[in-house]
Scaffold this active site. Sequence first.
Site, mmCIF file in Angstrom:
data_model
loop_
_atom_site.group_PDB
_atom_site.id
_atom_site.type_symbol
_atom_site.label_atom_id
_atom_site.label_comp_id
_atom_site.label_asym_id
_atom_site.label_seq_id
_atom_site.Cartn_x
_atom_site.Cartn_y
_atom_site.Cartn_z
ATOM 1 N N ARG A 179 0.826 -1.236 0.000
ATOM 2 C CA ARG A 179 0.000 0.000 0.000
ATOM 3 C C ARG A 179 0.853 1.277 0.000
ATOM 4 N NH1 ARG A 179 -2.196 -3.594 -1.242
ATOM 5 N NH2 ARG A 179 -4.062 -4.579 -0.445
ATOM 6 N N SER A 230 -10.928 -0.907 3.313
ATOM 7 C CA SER A 230 -10.265 -1.249 4.579
ATOM 8 C C SER A 230 -9.785 0.025 5.247
ATOM 9 C CB SER A 230 -9.063 -2.152 4.326
ATOM 10 O OG SER A 230 -9.493 -3.340 3.730
ATOM 11 N N GLU A 300 -5.186 3.051 6.649
ATOM 12 C CA GLU A 300 -4.881 2.972 5.212
ATOM 13 C C GLU A 300 -5.577 4.148 4.506
ATOM 14 O OE1 GLU A 300 -5.318 -0.894 3.325
ATOM 15 O OE2 GLU A 300 -6.112 0.047 1.525
HETATM 16 C C1 LIG Z 1 -15.764 -0.880 -1.171
HETATM 17 C C2 LIG Z 1 -14.275 -0.639 -1.308
HETATM 18 C C3 LIG Z 1 -13.428 -1.720 -1.533
HETATM 19 C C4 LIG Z 1 -12.054 -1.516 -1.658
HETATM 20 N N1 LIG Z 1 -11.249 -2.599 -1.873
HETATM 21 C C5 LIG Z 1 -9.923 -2.417 -1.991
HETATM 22 C C6 LIG Z 1 -9.058 -3.531 -2.219
HETATM 23 O O1 LIG Z 1 -9.474 -4.670 -2.339
HETATM 24 N N2 LIG Z 1 -7.725 -3.293 -2.314
HETATM 25 C C7 LIG Z 1 -7.211 -2.033 -2.198
HETATM 26 O O2 LIG Z 1 -5.979 -1.880 -2.305
HETATM 27 N N3 LIG Z 1 -7.998 -0.963 -2.003
HETATM 28 C C8 LIG Z 1 -9.334 -1.119 -1.894
HETATM 29 N N4 LIG Z 1 -10.144 -0.031 -1.692
HETATM 30 C C9 LIG Z 1 -9.545 1.316 -1.541
HETATM 31 C C10 LIG Z 1 -9.410 2.116 -2.858
HETATM 32 O O3 LIG Z 1 -10.414 1.731 -3.779
HETATM 33 C C11 LIG Z 1 -8.028 1.969 -3.493
HETATM 34 O O4 LIG Z 1 -7.021 2.449 -2.638
HETATM 35 C C12 LIG Z 1 -7.940 2.706 -4.839
HETATM 36 O O5 LIG Z 1 -6.737 2.368 -5.469
HETATM 37 C C13 LIG Z 1 -8.002 4.224 -4.703
HETATM 38 O O6 LIG Z 1 -8.154 4.777 -5.991
HETATM 39 P P1 LIG Z 1 -8.896 6.182 -6.213
HETATM 40 O O7 LIG Z 1 -8.837 6.525 -7.644
HETATM 41 O O8 LIG Z 1 -10.240 6.155 -5.597
HETATM 42 O O9 LIG Z 1 -7.935 7.130 -5.390
HETATM 43 P P2 LIG Z 1 -8.316 8.361 -4.463
HETATM 44 O O10 LIG Z 1 -9.016 7.869 -3.245
HETATM 45 O O11 LIG Z 1 -8.970 9.417 -5.261
HETATM 46 O O12 LIG Z 1 -6.858 8.821 -4.052
HETATM 47 C C14 LIG Z 1 -6.024 7.976 -3.283
HETATM 48 C C15 LIG Z 1 -4.617 8.607 -3.232
HETATM 49 O O13 LIG Z 1 -4.061 8.586 -4.528
HETATM 50 C C16 LIG Z 1 -3.730 9.906 -4.953
HETATM 51 N N5 LIG Z 1 -4.005 9.953 -6.386
HETATM 52 C C17 LIG Z 1 -5.172 9.697 -7.035
HETATM 53 N N6 LIG Z 1 -5.000 9.794 -8.371
HETATM 54 C C18 LIG Z 1 -3.693 10.134 -8.567
HETATM 55 C C19 LIG Z 1 -2.902 10.411 -9.719
HETATM 56 N N7 LIG Z 1 -3.396 10.338 -10.948
HETATM 57 N N8 LIG Z 1 -1.594 10.739 -9.534
HETATM 58 C C20 LIG Z 1 -1.054 10.809 -8.291
HETATM 59 N N9 LIG Z 1 -1.757 10.577 -7.154
HETATM 60 C C21 LIG Z 1 -3.059 10.235 -7.299
HETATM 61 C C22 LIG Z 1 -4.618 10.816 -4.129
HETATM 62 O O14 LIG Z 1 -4.071 12.114 -3.997
HETATM 63 C C23 LIG Z 1 -4.638 10.073 -2.810
HETATM 64 O O15 LIG Z 1 -3.448 10.338 -2.104
HETATM 65 C C24 LIG Z 1 -11.525 -0.202 -1.568
HETATM 66 C C25 LIG Z 1 -12.391 0.887 -1.368
HETATM 67 C C26 LIG Z 1 -13.754 0.671 -1.247
HETATM 68 C C27 LIG Z 1 -14.667 1.854 -1.065
#
Ligand SMILES: Cc1cc2nc3c(=O)[nH]c(=O)nc-3n(C[C@H](O)[C@H](O)[C@H](O)COP(=O)(O)OP(=O)(O)OC[C@H]3O[C@@H](n4cnc5c(N)ncnc54)[C@H](O)[C@@H]3O)c2cc1C
Length: 305
Positions: A179, A230, A300
């Site tokens: 992560r 999580s 996380e």
């Molecule tokens: C129901 C549910 C289930 C989930 N299951 C999992 C799982 O199985 N495994 C897991 O690892 N995670 C899981 N997650 C968490 C999440 O979906 C992941 O961490 C996902 O990768 C976040 O992506 P996002 O686009 O939503 O990022 P955001 O939440 O928008 O951003 C997360 C971070 O990334 C940065 N960021 C976003 N885009 C960029 C970019 N283009 N360049 C640089 N930085 C950037 C943001 O500034 C922030 O620091 C889950 C979440 C939910 C709600």
Amino acid sequence: MEIIEKIRKIKDITILENEPMALHTTFKIGGPIRALVYPISFDALNELMKLMGKNDIKPLFLGNGSNMLCSDDPIDRIAICTRPNGSGYAPYMELDDEEAGIIVASAGASLAQVAMFALSESLTGMEFAAGIPGTIGGAVRMNAGAYGGEMKDIVEFVETISYYGEERLDNDECEFSYRHSLFDTLDTTIISKVYVKLQPGNREEIQAKMRQYANRRKAKQPLDLPSAGSTFKRPKDGYAAELIDNAGLKGYSIGAAQVSEKHAGFIVNRGGATCSDVLRLIEYVQSEVLRQFGIELEPEVLIVK
Ligand SMILES: Cc1cc2nc3c(=O)[nH]c(=O)nc-3n(C[C@H](O)[C@H](O)[C@H](O)COP(=O)(O)OP(=O)(O)OC[C@H]3O[C@@H](n4cnc5c(N)ncnc54)[C@H](O)[C@@H]3O)c2cc1C
């Protein structure tokens, strides 16, 4: 000239001022942010990042907001969102190198979309990511993972845009670990494109694996309630959900924030939860797990103020 006026002058930009972050995060929590900016072309993103650099502004990068907990109070920041915003701009993905199995996707493409594209090309290796509700850019930043796979396993290289221009970083330069990636510490660099390398596979088998993972998610996770997945990272000893469950905290609530009754690793918003409810619940869970088992839980979920 005020920075918002300067941003407005960039071609292919949509800007929302004082936009509630509750509308842009899967937790459905968060007060108004000063500006939420959607660059709808790579040129616009380039120009925007240069402008941020010139004005020494550290933007908040936003994907799908699925790993974020935003403050209830006004957030005096400029967010740059890679996701499409209904303006007609669609994230793009295509085969970059058919023989090598390399797909390129813009950072705002959802993992589900890219995984479906991989399926359509009979490429295997991305099934683990199909049900993670984030963008591929956010997934690289988080080194998102599930069911034994993580982004580290499939990223070939990424393209980034910083204050100083464009760069390409190979997998080993992304410094992936659990992560974590180099981008945790690079607050002036946005991931603009992601190249993943997959293997030739069998379409039916790929689809069956995706279905199996989706069913496991549905059975185990509280997908009917807003959350950010999580809440805590996996500690060195044990699993966060198991420790929280064993501490007797399943279902424990503060305000409308609750340790999910279905999966103790998730904090859910039962309707109208505030950031402060969730933060107080996080602290309570941490203190109980520490008191009962001597294990420190690290969030996380990223907290945005
Ligand atoms: C129901 C549910 C289930 C989930 N299951 C999992 C799982 O199985 N495994 C897991 O690892 N995670 C899981 N997650 C968490 C999440 O979906 C992941 O961490 C996902 O990768 C976040 O992506 P996002 O686009 O939503 O990022 P955001 O939440 O928008 O951003 C997360 C971070 O990334 C940065 N960021 C976003 N885009 C960029 C970019 N283009 N360049 C640089 N930085 C950037 C943001 O500034 C922030 O620091 C889950 C979440 C939910 C709600």
